[in-house]
Design a protein around this motif. Structure first.
Motif, PDB file in Angstrom:
ATOM      1  N   GLU A 125       0.915  -1.105   0.083  1.00  0.00           N
ATOM      2  CA  GLU A 125       0.231  -0.068   0.136  1.00  0.00           C
ATOM      3  C   GLU A 125       0.915   1.588  -0.025  1.00  0.00           C
ATOM      4  N   ASP A 126       2.137   1.525   0.873  1.00  0.00           N
ATOM      5  CA  ASP A 126       2.632   2.446   0.965  1.00  0.00           C
ATOM      6  C   ASP A 126       3.384   2.310  -0.559  1.00  0.00           C
ATOM      7  N   ARG A 127       4.027   1.504  -1.032  1.00  0.00           N
ATOM      8  CA  ARG A 127       4.619   1.739  -2.253  1.00  0.00           C
ATOM      9  C   ARG A 127       3.247   1.976  -3.447  1.00  0.00           C
ATOM     10  N   ASP A 128       2.913   1.310  -3.490  1.00  0.00           N
ATOM     11  CA  ASP A 128       1.455   2.541  -4.292  1.00  0.00           C
ATOM     12  C   ASP A 128       1.237   3.388  -3.894  1.00  0.00           C
ATOM     13  N   ARG A 129       1.327   4.392  -2.788  1.00  0.00           N
ATOM     14  CA  ARG A 129       0.433   5.601  -2.447  1.00  0.00           C
ATOM     15  C   ARG A 129       1.735   6.441  -2.853  1.00  0.00           C
ATOM     16  N   ILE A 130       3.241   6.279  -2.729  1.00  0.00           N
ATOM     17  CA  ILE A 130       4.287   6.307  -2.466  1.00  0.00           C
ATOM     18  C   ILE A 130       4.220   7.002  -4.263  1.00  0.00           C
ATOM     19  N   THR A 131       4.241   5.653  -4.800  1.00  0.00           N
ATOM     20  CA  THR A 131       4.089   6.336  -6.766  1.00  0.00           C
ATOM     21  C   THR A 131       3.315   7.128  -7.343  1.00  0.00           C
ATOM     22  N   ALA A 132       2.155   6.386  -6.515  1.00  0.00           N
ATOM     23  CA  ALA A 132       0.713   7.687  -6.988  1.00  0.00           C
ATOM     24  C   ALA A 132       1.234   8.861  -6.918  1.00  0.00           C
TER      25      ALA A 132
ATOM     26  N   GLU B 231       1.488  13.858   3.441  1.00  0.00           N
ATOM     27  CA  GLU B 231       0.415  12.745   3.665  1.00  0.00           C
ATOM     28  C   GLU B 231       1.016  11.731   3.868  1.00  0.00           C
ATOM     29  N   THR B 232       0.924  11.010   2.494  1.00  0.00           N
ATOM     30  CA  THR B 232       1.708   9.501   2.271  1.00  0.00           C
ATOM     31  C   THR B 232       2.778   9.558   3.327  1.00  0.00           C
ATOM     32  N   MET B 233       3.560  10.283   2.952  1.00  0.00           N
ATOM     33  CA  MET B 233       4.923  10.183   3.817  1.00  0.00           C
ATOM     34  C   MET B 233       4.788  10.608   5.519  1.00  0.00           C
ATOM     35  N   GLU B 234       3.355  11.660   5.687  1.00  0.00           N
ATOM     36  CA  GLU B 234       3.169  11.201   7.111  1.00  0.00           C
ATOM     37  C   GLU B 234       3.000  10.214   7.754  1.00  0.00           C
ATOM     38  N   THR B 235       2.036   9.542   7.126  1.00  0.00           N
ATOM     39  CA  THR B 235       0.999   8.372   7.394  1.00  0.00           C
ATOM     40  C   THR B 235       1.439   7.184   7.151  1.00  0.00           C
ATOM     41  N   ARG B 236       2.843   7.164   6.725  1.00  0.00           N
ATOM     42  CA  ARG B 236       3.008   5.948   6.596  1.00  0.00           C
ATOM     43  C   ARG B 236       3.102   4.519   7.293  1.00  0.00           C
ATOM     44  N   HIS B 237       2.774   3.848   6.973  1.00  0.00           N
ATOM     45  CA  HIS B 237       2.182   2.390   7.955  1.00  0.00           C
ATOM     46  C   HIS B 237       3.702   1.815   7.948  1.00  0.00           C
ATOM     47  N   SER B 238       4.727   1.546   6.608  1.00  0.00           N
ATOM     48  CA  SER B 238       6.043   0.955   7.171  1.00  0.00           C
ATOM     49  C   SER B 238       6.582   1.139   7.304  1.00  0.00           C
ATOM     50  N   ALA B 239       7.435   0.206   7.961  1.00  0.00           N
ATOM     51  CA  ALA B 239       8.765   0.884   8.436  1.00  0.00           C
ATOM     52  C   ALA B 239      10.005   1.442   7.316  1.00  0.00           C
ATOM     53  N   GLY B 240       9.026   0.544   5.990  1.00  0.00           N
ATOM     54  CA  GLY B 240      10.383   0.117   4.727  1.00  0.00           C
ATOM     55  C   GLY B 240       9.217   1.264   3.846  1.00  0.00           C
ATOM     56  N   ALA B 241       9.126   2.486   4.671  1.00  0.00           N
ATOM     57  CA  ALA B 241       8.531   3.262   3.370  1.00  0.00           C
ATOM     58  C   ALA B 241       9.539   4.448   2.466  1.00  0.00           C
ATOM     59  N   VAL B 242      10.735   4.509   3.241  1.00  0.00           N
ATOM     60  CA  VAL B 242      11.479   5.535   3.056  1.00  0.00           C
ATOM     61  C   VAL B 242      12.518   4.911   1.836  1.00  0.00           C
TER      62      VAL B 242
ATOM     63  N   GLN C  52      11.133   2.884  -0.217  1.00  0.00           N
ATOM     64  CA  GLN C  52      10.100   2.078  -0.617  1.00  0.00           C
ATOM     65  C   GLN C  52      10.682   4.065  -1.864  1.00  0.00           C
ATOM     66  N   LEU C  53      10.298   4.902  -1.075  1.00  0.00           N
ATOM     67  CA  LEU C  53      10.611   6.031  -0.906  1.00  0.00           C
ATOM     68  C   LEU C  53      12.400   6.437  -2.536  1.00  0.00           C
ATOM     69  N   GLN C  54      12.656   6.013  -1.803  1.00  0.00           N
ATOM     70  CA  GLN C  54      14.389   5.808  -2.311  1.00  0.00           C
ATOM     71  C   GLN C  54      14.277   5.376  -3.863  1.00  0.00           C
ATOM     72  N   LEU C  55      13.368   3.921  -3.663  1.00  0.00           N
ATOM     73  CA  LEU C  55      13.024   2.959  -5.165  1.00  0.00           C
ATOM     74  C   LEU C  55      12.079   4.016  -6.081  1.00  0.00           C
ATOM     75  N   ALA C  56      10.999   4.348  -5.681  1.00  0.00           N
ATOM     76  CA  ALA C  56      10.260   5.282  -6.549  1.00  0.00           C
ATOM     77  C   ALA C  56      11.219   6.007  -7.062  1.00  0.00           C
ATOM     78  N   VAL C  57      11.841   6.619  -6.392  1.00  0.00           N
ATOM     79  CA  VAL C  57      12.818   8.158  -6.829  1.00  0.00           C
ATOM     80  C   VAL C  57      13.629   8.015  -7.463  1.00  0.00           C
ATOM     81  N   ALA C  58      14.321   6.523  -7.468  1.00  0.00           N
ATOM     82  CA  ALA C  58      14.847   6.034  -8.560  1.00  0.00           C
ATOM     83  C   ALA C  58      14.294   6.059 -10.282  1.00  0.00           C
ATOM     84  N   THR C  59      13.461   5.392 -10.003  1.00  0.00           N
ATOM     85  CA  THR C  59      13.023   4.684 -11.278  1.00  0.00           C
ATOM     86  C   THR C  59      12.061   5.373 -11.568  1.00  0.00           C
ATOM     87  N   HIS C  60      11.056   6.861 -11.190  1.00  0.00           N
ATOM     88  CA  HIS C  60      10.508   7.508 -11.753  1.00  0.00           C
ATOM     89  C   HIS C  60      11.196   9.374 -11.807  1.00  0.00           C
TER      90      HIS C  60
END
Lengths: 492, 358
Positions: free
Chosen positions: B41-48, B66-77, B79-87
C-alpha cells in the motif's frame, strides 16, 4: 562365593533396571539441554543471517566482480534421463564467475553420450595437473556451447574418487560439491559467498538442504515449496529443518560444523588439496573431509572458519519408503562411526580447540551413541513393564514428556523457519508442518533409531557398501542412482 | 518432590510452550501478511503521489507529504528511494529534494541519524541521499563512519549530493578496512564522483609510505574509474615489492590503452609470482598487444597451469597472428604447452570471450 536367593536377585534386577532407566533419562536431559544451548546460540546467528538475506540486494551482488570464482563439481553415475536438465540448471545459476566440472563416474548407461549430444562436447587434452590420484581418466571434454562446462569421463571409482577428479581439474580457488540430482536455487551461490564478502577467512561453507518431494518443479527449479502429505517425507521435512536451522547454525559459535553436506558444500580448493582430497572408501566422505579439514586448520594454526549459512538452499529428494530410508540412515550412521573412530585421537585434545573439546565429544556421545542409549531405554522400559518394576502410567507419562520435549525442539525449528525465511507460504503447508512435528516422535523416530543401530553391526563387520537407492524422481519416474552423500540430519 | 510431580511440572511447561509457540507462529503469519499488504500500500501510495507531483497536478507535494506522514510500514523510506530512482528524472531531483526538506516528517527521520538502532540510522542515511545539502556534511560524515555496513553503504550515496573532498577522503581512507561488499558499493559511488575522487586517489597512490594493503584497494578503485590521470602512479607501482600490489597494478593496466602500458605488462609477464604473470598475460590479450606474441608463446611453457591458460587465451584473442602462434605451439615438444594450445584452439570465439571475461 556369595549366593543370592530368587527374591534378592529380582530386587537387584529391578533396581538395575530403574538405575539404568535413570541413567538413560539423565543422558537425554543432558543431551537435550545441550540442544537447548545450541538453540540459544542459533537465535542471534539466524537473526543476523535472516536480516542480511532479506536486506541484501542479492541480484546485484550475484553479478559483482567481488565474489570469489567457484568451480561446481558434479559427480554423475547413471543419470542419463535427467543429466541434461540438471546440468542446464547448474549452468544458468546467477553468479558472475563459475564453471561446472561434471564427472561421469564410468556410468554404464548413456550419460556421457547424452552430454555429448546435448552440449556439443569435444575432446580436449588432459591439460590439468593431477594433484590427487584417482581412477584412470578416459577423456576430458569441453563444450562448444558453454565455455563454463568441463566434462570428465573416468573409470568407476565411487563418489569420492569422482569429486577428487573434479577438484584436480577445477580452475577456481573454491569448489562446490553438488549432487547431480540436487536442485540449487539460482541465487544460492551468491548467498553462499556472503562470508567471503564480509571479509572472513573461510575454509568451507555449508548451505541448507531442503526436501523437494511434493514441491512444484519446473526446468530444474523449485517454483513452489510444499510439504509432502505422506508420513515419511513429511517427517523428514521437519527433521531437515531441525538439523539445518538450529543443529548446524548453533555450531557456528561453537567451533564450526563437523558436517557440511556433500550434496551442497563449498570448500577452499587449496585446503582440500592439502589434505589429499576426499577419502575413497569412506561412505560419508563429506563428514570425513570436514573433520580432516578441521584437523588441518588446527594443526597448521590457520585461522579460517567453517560457517554454515542458512539461506542458500539446495533441494533434494528424500526416501519415501522405509527400505530406502533404512539404507540411507544406516549408511549415514556407519559413516559417522567410521569417521569418529578413525579420528578418535582428536577427542578432548586442547590442541584442537573447541573442535576437539566440544564438537567432537558431542558428535561421539550425542550423535553416535544416542541410538544405543535410546534403544536401551526402550528395551529396559519394556522389560521393566513386563516384570512390574516400572509403574505403567508413570512409564507412559515419562515417554510422553520425553517425546514432548523432542516435539518442542522440532516446533522451535519450525518457528525459526517461520520467523526467518518462511519458504512454505501456504497455510495448509504450515498446518502440515505442525502435524508432522506432532507425529514424528511416534514411529518415525523409533524406526530411525533401529536403522542407526544396524550401522554398528555393519561397521563391526567391516561393510563399506553404499547400496542402490531408488528415487521417485522429480518428474515421477523411477530411476536408480548412487545415494547422495551424507545430509546427516542430526536427529534430536 | 516426587517423580510424578516433576513430570507433571515438565508436561505443563511443555504444554504451555507448545501452545505459546503455535500462537506466536499463527500471529506472526497474520502480522507478516498485514505488513506485506501495508508495504505494498505504501509503495503504491508513494508512487502515485510522486506521479501526481511529476505531472504537475500536485506541485506542492501535498499528497507525498501526507503519504510520508501517515506511512504504515517501516520500509517507507526505502520505497520512496526506489520510487525516486525509478520515476524521477535527474533534472527534477533537486526540486524534489527541496520538497522533501520542507516536510516535518523528513526532519524527524534525519534526526534518527543518532539513533541507537541501526535500521533507523539506515532510514536517515537513505533519506539524506535524496535531500542532503552541504549543511548536512557533519551528519553524513558520522553516518559514513557508522559501525553498521548497511548504514555506511547508504551514507556514501549522500556524497552524490554533497561531494565534499573531506568526506571523499574519509571514504577512501576507510575503504581498505571495509568488508568486500561495502568496498564494492562505495567504490561504485566513488566512480560516479570520479572528478572529485581522482586527485585524492592519485595523491594517495603516490604516497611512499602507503601500506601495501591500502595500495591494492586504491588501485582497484582507480581501475574502476579508469581515468588516464591515475595511470602514471599506477605504472610506477608495477615494481612494488608486494605481490598483491603488483597483481592489482596488472589487473588495472588492462583497462588502459595508453603508451607505456604494454611495456609494463611485458615486464610483469616475467614476474616471480605466477599470479602476476597470469594477470599480465590476461592484460596483454585484452589490449591485443601483438608485439607480445613471442613472449606469450614462451609463457605457454610456464610451470603454472594458470599462466599457460591465460597465455593461450591471450593468443586466441589476437586474431590470426595469435591463432597462428597457437597452431605452431601445438607441435611443440613441451607436452604441457602443446596440450594447452590444443585445448584453447578447440574453443569457439564465444567461449574465448566468456573465458577471458572471468
Amino acid at each position: 562365593m556369595i549366593g543370592f536367593d530368587a527374591a534378592t536377585a529380582e530386587t537387584i534386577f529391578r533396581h538395575g533396571i530403574r538405575w539404568t532407566e535413570t541413567g538413560v533419562l539423565v543422558y537425554f536431559v543432558v543431551l537435550n539441554s545441550f540442544y537447548l544451548f545450541l538453540l540459544l546460540l542459533t537465535i542471534p546467528e539466524l537473526w543476523t543471517n535472516a536480516r542480511m538475506a532479506m536486506g541484501g540486494k542479492i541480484d546485484g551482488i550475484a553479478t559483482s566482480d567481488a565474489l570469489p570464482p567457484i568451480s561446481l563439481i558434479v559427480p554423475a553415475y547413471n543419470e542419463e534421463v535427467t543429466i541434461a536438465d540438471s546440468l542446464r540448471s547448474f549452468l544458468t545459476l546467477s553468479y558472475m564467475r563459475f564453471e561446472v566440472v561434471l564427472v561421469n563416474d564410468g556410468s554404464p548407461d548413456g550419460t556421457l553420450q547424452r552430454l555429448i549430444d546435448t552440449y556439443d562436447l569435444y575432446e580436449v587434452p588432459p591439460a590439468f595437473p593431477v594433484a590427487i590420484q584417482t581412477k584412470p581418466i578416459r577423456a576430458y571434454y569441453r563444450s562448444r556451447q558453454h565455455s563454463r562446462l568441463l566434462v570428465i569421463d573416468k573409470e568407476n571409482g565411487g563418489k569420492a574418487d569422482s569429486l577428487n577428479a573434479g577438484i584436480n581439474a577445477a580452475r577456481f580457488p573454491y569448489v562446490l560439491a553438488v549432487d547431480a540430482d540436487t536442485l540449487i536455487e539460482p541465487d544460492a551461490l551468491a548467498r553462499m559467498a556472503r562470508p567471503f564478502l564480509l571479509g572472513e577467512s573461510v575454509a568451507a561453507v555449508g548451505g541448507t538442504i531442503r526436501v523437494a518431494n511434493a514441491c512444484h518443479i519446473e526446468h530444474g527449479r523449485v517454483r513452489d515449496a510444499r510439504v509432502d502429505r505422506r508420513w515419511l517425507p513429511g517427517c523428514q521435512v521437519v527433521e531437515y529443518l531441525r538439523a539445518f536451522l538450529f543443529g548446524r547454525l548453533g555450531w557456528n559459535r561453537l567451533g564450526g560444523n563437523l558436517i557440511i553436506s556433500g550434496a551442497f558444500g563449498l570448500f577452499r580448493r587449496e585446503y582440500v588439496l592439502s589434505i589429499g582430497g576426499y577419502q575413497t572408501g569412506n561412505v560419508t566422505e563429506d563428514m570425513d573431509l570436514v573433520v580432516r579439514l578441521h584437523r588441518f586448520l588446527h594443526e597448521h594454526k590457520i585461522r579460517a572458519v567453517i560457517p554454515f549459512v542458512p539461506d542458500p538452499v539446495a533441494w533434494t529428494e528424500v526416501p519415501v519408503t522405509r527400505r530406502v530410508l533404512r539404507l540411507q540412515r544406516e549408511r549415514w550412521h556407519r559413516g559417522l562411526i567410521a569417521t569418529l573412530f578413525s579420528h578418535r585421537d582428536v577427542m578432548l585434545r586442547p590442541k584442537y580447540g573447541r573442535f576437539g573439546m566440544v564438537a567432537f565429544p558431542f558428535f561421539l556421545f550425542g550423535e553416535m551413541l544416542s541410538p544405543v542409549v535410546e534403544a536401551i531405554g526402550y528395551v529396559l522400559g519394556a522389560l521393566g513393564l513386563a516384570i512390574g518394576a516400572i509403574n505403567i502410567p508413570m512409564a507412559i507419562f515419562l515417554f510422553l514428556v520425553t517425546a514432548g520435549y523432542g516435539m518442542l525442539l522440532s516446533l522451535v525449528a519450525v518457528a525459526l523457519e517461520e520467523l526467518s525465511f518462511q519458504r512454505y507460504r501456504r497455510w495448509s503447508d504450515f498446518g502440515r508442518l505442525l502435524w508432522f512435528v506432532l507425529v514424528e516422535p511416534f514411529g518415525f523416530r523409533q524406526f530411525t533409531v533401529w536403522y542407526r543401530l544396524q550401522a554398528f553391526w555393519r561397521y563391526a563387520r567391516g561393510e563399506h557398501s553404499w547400496g542402490m537407492m531408488r528415487r521417485e524422481g522429480f518428474a515421477g519416474a523411477q530411476r536408480p542412482t548412487q545415494q547422495s552423500a551424507a545430509d546427516q540430519a542430526q536427529t534430536t | 518432590m516426587t517423580e510424578a510431580q516433576l513430570l507433571l511440572i515438565a508436561s505443563i511447561i511443555e504444554g504451555v510452550l507448545v501452545v505459546g509457540i503455535v500462537s506466536v507462529l499463527v500471529t506472526h503469519r497474520l502480522y507478516a501478511a498485514r505488513r506485506r499488504r501495508r508495504m505494498h500500500e505504501d509503495r503504491d501510495r508513494i508512487t502515485a503521489a510522486l506521479r501526481q507531483w511529476l505531472v504537475g497536478t500536485d506541485t506542492d507535494g501535498v499528497a507525498l507529504r501526507e503519504t510520508m506522514e501517515t506511512r504504515h510500514s517501516a520500509g517507507a523510506v526505502y520505497q520512496l528511494q526506489l520510487a525516486v530512482a525509478t520515476h524521477v528524472p535527474l533534472a527534477q531531483r533537486e526540486e524534489l529534494a527541496e520538497l522533501l526538506r520542507r516536510g516535518t516528517w523528513s526532519s524527524h527521520i534525519t534526526r534518527q541519524a543518532r539513533s541507537f538502532w541501526w535500521w533507523r540510522r539506515l532510514d536517515a542515511a537513505r533519506l539524506l541521499s535524496l535531500m542532503a545539502t552541504p549543511n548536512d556534511a557533519r551528519v553524513i560524515g558520522q553516518l559514513v563512519r557508522d559501525s553498521h555496513p548497511a548504514v555506511q553503504m547508504a551514507a556514501v550515496r549522500c556524497l552524490l549530493r554533497v561531494p565534499s573532498d573531506s568526506l571523499i577522503a574519509t571514504v577512501l581512507d576507510r575503504l581498505p578496512r571495509q568488508p568486500v561488499t561495502v568496498r564494492v558499493i562505495q567504490g561504485e559511488t566513488l566512480h560516479q564522483l570520479w572528478t572529485a575522487t581522482q586527485p585524492l586517489l592519485s595523491e594517495r597512490l603516490r604516497r611512499h609510505n602507503a601500506p601495501a594493503d591500502h595500495l591494492d584497494v586504491w588501485i582497484n578503485v582507480a581501475e574502476t574509474i579508469g581515468a588516464p590521470e591515475a595511470l602514471p602512479p599506477i605504472i610506477a607501482l608495477h615494481t612494488h615489492r608486494d605481490a598483491n600490489v603488483r597483481i592489482a597494478v596488472t589487473k588495472a593496466l588492462r583497462h588502459y590503452y595508453q603508451p607505456g602500458v604494454a611495456e609494463a605488462l611485458s615486464t610483469l609477464l616475467r614476474d616471480a609470482d605466477w599470479r602476476v604473470r597470469g594477470q599480465a598475460a590476461r592484460g596483454l590479450g585484452a589490449l591485443n598487444v601483438q608485439s607480445a606474441i613471442p613472449q606469450l608463446r614462451d609463457a605457454l611453457h610456464d610451470d603454472t597451469w594458470w599462466v599457460r591458460f591465460r597465455a593461450g587465451l591471450a593468443l586466441a584473442q589476437m586474431h590470426e597472428p595469435g591463432r597462428r602462434a597457437l597452431r605452431e605451439a601445438r607441435a611443440m615438444s613441451d607436452r604441457f604447452a602443446s596440450e594447452m594450445a590444443v585445448m584453447i584452439s578447440g574453443l569457439s570465439e564465444g567461449s574465448i570471450t566468456e573465458l577471458t571475461e572471468v
